[in-house]
Enzyme design. Structure first.
Site, short mmCIF file in Angstrom:
data_model
loop_
_atom_site.label_atom_id
_atom_site.label_comp_id
_atom_site.label_asym_id
_atom_site.label_seq_id
_atom_site.Cartn_x
_atom_site.Cartn_y
_atom_site.Cartn_z
CE LYS A 76 -9.95 14.13 -82.87
NZ LYS A 76 -10.19 14.00 -84.31
CG ASP A 112 -11.47 11.52 -86.75
OD1 ASP A 112 -12.64 11.97 -86.71
OD2 ASP A 112 -10.58 11.87 -85.96
#
Length: 287
Positions: A76, A112
């Site tokens: 990420k 997220d």
């Protein structure tokens, strides 16, 4: 599992997820079901991409014309250097979990935090405005969620981490958006009575270490709303013990579903079929 009815042909749009490891991922089940439900000719696969191959894999998105890719652990942060543009939220958080390919230009987003907040509000009805929050952990997931909670109006966020320096560092980033205070795990006793909301973003309690707890149980209060990002097991020991002490609880499955729903919406411009996505993931976790 029901069979996919999609006929793959030369018009099929391609999507996928990059991770290492990846075979445990529920994303392909969830997103293929979403495309099917929405009547979109698309297919989503899981790619095991090792860290040293990440740059090649990202160039492959452009070369092969993939429309979108999710990015999971451990890529990420590293993936950001290979992208053309990074959305403000992802830039502040310092992590990307969704890539959109706009005609060869790769744009990175982080769904997220927004996915978590959407699930929290829908499943608990909490109004975060002015609330005091205790966030356990200061890793990648904590960053996205802390930013989203701050943008949603949380009044004060305490960030507690084993390595206090990381908590202080994240608190400094978040203090641009709301009051944020970094703590060591040994300092929690001072704040538990004041906070309304306790959130675990660490891996403590995740399968297979299901007995692990992110904080001592005597710090939980009946006035707390207690939330956990872990969704395997569905209800962690931490949540079970919190509920036994009279607290309200919220599990992590909704965050997983909504981060996928936001990615779907960025890619397709159509509302995600959330109920179908949830149903298929719940079914696969029960199997």
């Amino acid at each position: 599992m029901e069979k996919l009815m999609t006929t793959i042909d030369s018009h099929t749009i391609l999507y996928g997820v990059f991770g290492d490891p990846i075979r445990h991922s529920r994303s392909p089940i969830m997103l293929n079901r979403a495309f099917q439900e929405a009547g979109i000719n698309a297919v989503y696969a899981a790619f095991h991409v090792r860290p040293e191959e990440l740059g090649y894999a990202v160039r492959g998105i452009r070369a092969l014309g993939y429309r979108g890719i999710n990015v999971t652990i451990p890529h990420k942060v590293e993936v950001m250097q290979y992208l053309d543009e990074i959305d403000e939220g992802a830039r502040i958080v310092g992590a990307v979990n969704t890539i959109v390919n706009e005609s060869g230009k790769l744009i990175g987003y982080n769904t997220d935090g927004i996915g978590y907040v959407r699930s929290l509000k829908e499943e608990t009805g909490i109004d975060l405005k002015g609330k005091s929050v205790l966030l356990l952990g200061a890793g990648g997931a904590a960053r996205g969620v802390a930013y989203a909670l701050a943008k949603e109006g949380a009044g004060r966020i305490y960030i507690a981490n084993r390595t206090k320096e990381r908590a202080l560092e994240l608190a400094e980033t978040i203090s641009a958006y709301t009051e944020a205070i970094g703590l060591g795990m040994d300092e929690l006793g001072h704040v538990v009575d004041e906070v309304q909301f306790v959130l675990n973003t660490t891996s403590a309690g995740m399968h297979p270490h299901v007995e692990e707890l992110p904080l001592p149980l005597e710090l939980l209060r009946s006035h707390h709303l207690v939330s956990d990002l872990i969704y395997n097991p569905r209800i962690t020991r931490f949540l079970r013990e919190a509920e036994a002490r009279g607290a309200r609880i919220h599990g992590g499955l909704g965050m997983f579903i909504y981060q996928g729903a936001f990615a779907f919406e960025y890619w397709t411009g159509t509302p995600a079929p959330v109920a179908a996505m949830r149903q298929v993931v719940e079914q696969s976790l029960a199997e």
